[in-house]
Enzyme design. Sequence first.
Site, PDB file in Angstrom:
ATOM      1  N   ASP A  79      63.670 -14.201   9.104  1.00 11.56           N
ATOM      2  CA  ASP A  79      64.331 -13.905   7.846  1.00 11.56           C
ATOM      3  C   ASP A  79      65.302 -12.762   8.165  1.00 11.56           C
ATOM      4  O   ASP A  79      65.186 -12.094   9.202  1.00 11.56           O
ATOM      5  CB  ASP A  79      63.329 -13.493   6.761  1.00 11.56           C
ATOM      6  CG  ASP A  79      63.974 -13.590   5.371  1.00 11.56           C
ATOM      7  OD1 ASP A  79      65.224 -13.614   5.287  1.00 11.56           O
ATOM      8  OD2 ASP A  79      63.235 -13.628   4.366  1.00 11.56           O
TER       9      ASP A  79
HETATM   10  C1  BGC Z   1      65.858 -14.015   2.070  1.00 10.40           C
HETATM   11  C2  BGC Z   1      66.015 -15.409   2.657  1.00 10.40           C
HETATM   12  C3  BGC Z   1      67.463 -15.730   2.806  1.00 10.40           C
HETATM   13  C4  BGC Z   1      68.131 -14.674   3.661  1.00 10.40           C
HETATM   14  C5  BGC Z   1      69.621 -14.889   3.853  1.00 10.40           C
HETATM   15  C6  BGC Z   1      66.651 -12.981   2.826  1.00 10.40           C
HETATM   16  O1  BGC Z   1      66.668 -11.777   2.145  1.00 10.40           O
HETATM   17  O2  BGC Z   1      64.503 -13.664   2.043  1.00 10.40           O
HETATM   18  O3  BGC Z   1      65.386 -16.347   1.829  1.00 10.40           O
HETATM   19  O4  BGC Z   1      67.617 -17.017   3.348  1.00 10.40           O
HETATM   20  O5  BGC Z   1      67.971 -13.401   3.043  1.00 10.40           O
HETATM   21  O6  BGC Z   1      70.293 -14.681   2.656  1.00 10.40           O
END
Ligand code: BGC
Length: 800
Positions: free
Chosen positions: A229
């Site tokens: 993530d």
């Molecule tokens: C989120 C993800 C997301 C990523 C990119 C993170 O903060 O938890 O779900 O895909 O950011 O935006």
Amino acid sequence: MTSKEIIPQMTLEEKAALCSGRDFWSLKGIERFGLEAIMVTDGPHGLRKQGGDGDHLGLNQSVPATCFPAACATACSFDRSLLEEIGAAMGEECRKEKVAVLLGPAANIKRSPLCGRNFEYISEDPFLTGEIAAALIKGVQKLGVGTSLKHYAVNNQEKRRMTINAVVDERAFREIYLAGFEKAVREAKPWTLMCSYNKINGTYASENKKLLTDILRDEWAYQGLVMTDWGASNNRLEGIKAGLDLQMPGPDADNDKRIIEAVKSGALSIEDLDKVVARVVDLIIKAGEGDSIGFACDMEAHHLLARRAAAESAVLLKNDENILPLVPGKTLAVIGAFAISPRYQGAGSSKINPSHLDKAFDAIMRTGIKAEYAPGYSLEAGSGVNEKLIAEAAKLAGEKDSAVVFAGLPDEYESEGFDRASMDMSESHNKLIEAVAKANPNTVVVLQLGSPVALPWADKVKGILLLYLSGQAGGGAAADLLTGNACPGGKLAETWPLALEDNPSYGNFPGSTKTVEYRESIFAGYRWYDALEKEVRYPFGFGLSYTSFEYSDLKLGTSAEAKDNFKKGDALKVSFTVKNTGSREGSETAQLYIAPDASVLFRAKKELKGFEKLHLKPGESKTVTLILDERSFAYYNVQAKDWSLEGGLYRILIGASSRDIRLEGKLELTGDKRETAFAFLKGGRPVFDDASFKAIYGAELPPKERLPGEPFTVNTSVEEIKDTPIGKALFGMAVQGLEQAFGKEKSDLKVMMESMLMDMPLRGLGMMSGGRLTPPVIEALVEALNGKPNPIASGLLGMK
Ligand code: BGC
């Protein structure tokens, strides 16, 4: 060229560089091998591709795309083919925008109604979660576009999501928190998985070998890539050893250097590095292959699909005296600002710039109904109860034959980045509903929200239609449903409890500074309410229709009772008939639960193991056939480290909801006699005390809070140091950064980012600071926090 041919020709520097992204939204390529940079973007219910070059937080306006209903809604359709269609439409939009991987679906379990991100998640039940996620993945990927199944795993809250240690016993881990991921991985083979921020039983997901290699690759035979993530990498070297392929976002020159040095010193084996590099190379090659798949992207058709999906996903919770559908020719008051400015998607990384936006009021007017509108509440954040608007709305309602109130949760109540504080809707919405219901006995409430709320007025209105967050065409779908152009057929993918206190995670959500204990173990959602025989507002699987259905003819194999013992390796055919006994076309989701009769283990009273969505004309009937296999009956045997069958009598329940069982059969099962020893039920109910949780956890429970004198580390959160001079300086810098990105006025994004900032570990600040706070700077700050002043920290404190 294949990765097998490329890897031997790569330099160590090239390999290290491939371990992190090129920027916020793309992976690096290597020109000399013909590997092009590829783009990955959110997800999960539409495409959020940032226009231009993107910004360092990745939150600026994105290109217009279809905003489909969020997962909280589409899960209620229980409709695999609908999810596959939505996936394919998103795949087309990705192809059009040259996006290689869509970051979704999100398969985290809804543990508490308060989780700020529940709207992105599918269900409290792992079987349904896995089925819906798999269908969406198949749809996207058949267009030659990848998906990223996220957030793997046990990420069920926003509070301290980047550092919290989820303390979960092995059975709950396997049976509840991993089972949905497992199903989606095995059945739909997502190109990528995204690991979560949190720790699981003491180890960050991003460096958790058990999670990323032993279970994912060795047990589930996963072949794809695992990315972090955004900002979830803790120790990159440990990550590589554990099977974490790609750090996002990137680049990360410090980690590149660390990787190179570690290989040279022998601290990291080149074999381990080659494995992760091969998976990055394979993904880039695969993304290129998608170009040969033809596609057409019809945005009008996608909008219509979004409307149909929203209608199929809506759940009719109450319909006294058949108040719905509305009777043509009668007058109507349409109340609530959401009827004009809908709440149709959640805040955070999934927020889409919609290609169209339907307004329910306009769509209702287009049906020819004589309607008038009153706002009833203000949409301005924090505006509170507006007595004048309520009085105007009640007056209008009193003048009409019936009233429909659009209400729910505004953006500032639920978002990525923070959890809700209670299950309550705002006073302004509750008071409005009470006033309108008093003025007009024929009142219907339409709910737009991402998670269950308390409904103190439920007995005072005749109808409740739940849209959840129904996407850009939800307004049109609401009109279709209210007027009877569409028939509601959605069923709840989660229980609506009467009160927060009834929820199994109550008291253990969101946990303490360091840990969140999953004391309820396997008893998530309906498993808990059933075990305690608790009354609920609306049970899992529940939803009304404008028509009615009759169930009959249950057969297990060939008869109603499977006389032959079911044993390891068997598959059992379960068939029954569903008939539409009403006078209009409609859909029904028939649900199959297994119920172990006299388990010596701790087990749920019933568990969903099959379902079928049926579309039936009046008088039409269809026979449903579902297959149960060994895994349908299995529990995770902690001692044997494998799935086991517990022998004995099982009931097979066919229901219109988890608490409306229409047919019942019996089955005798031969167990494999490898059973776990302890029970955790006292008087038939789950218990929570330290001793029993420790027993099922199988080890000492880790400390919940920072111990006195414990040194600060790069994983200390900003909140923990906020009162120190360094904490204040850091917070000031980060807020400055946010203001540069979003302006000084309060936007939902800024609120979310501020809240995320507080929970952020110091190592995460680099991403927020646009690269100013590099790892060496953070390490120097940590040293200073631990009482060793140094020039870097002093320099920072002098900074304005
Ligand atoms: C989120 C993800 C997301 C990523 C990119 C993170 O903060 O938890 O779900 O895909 O950011 O935006």
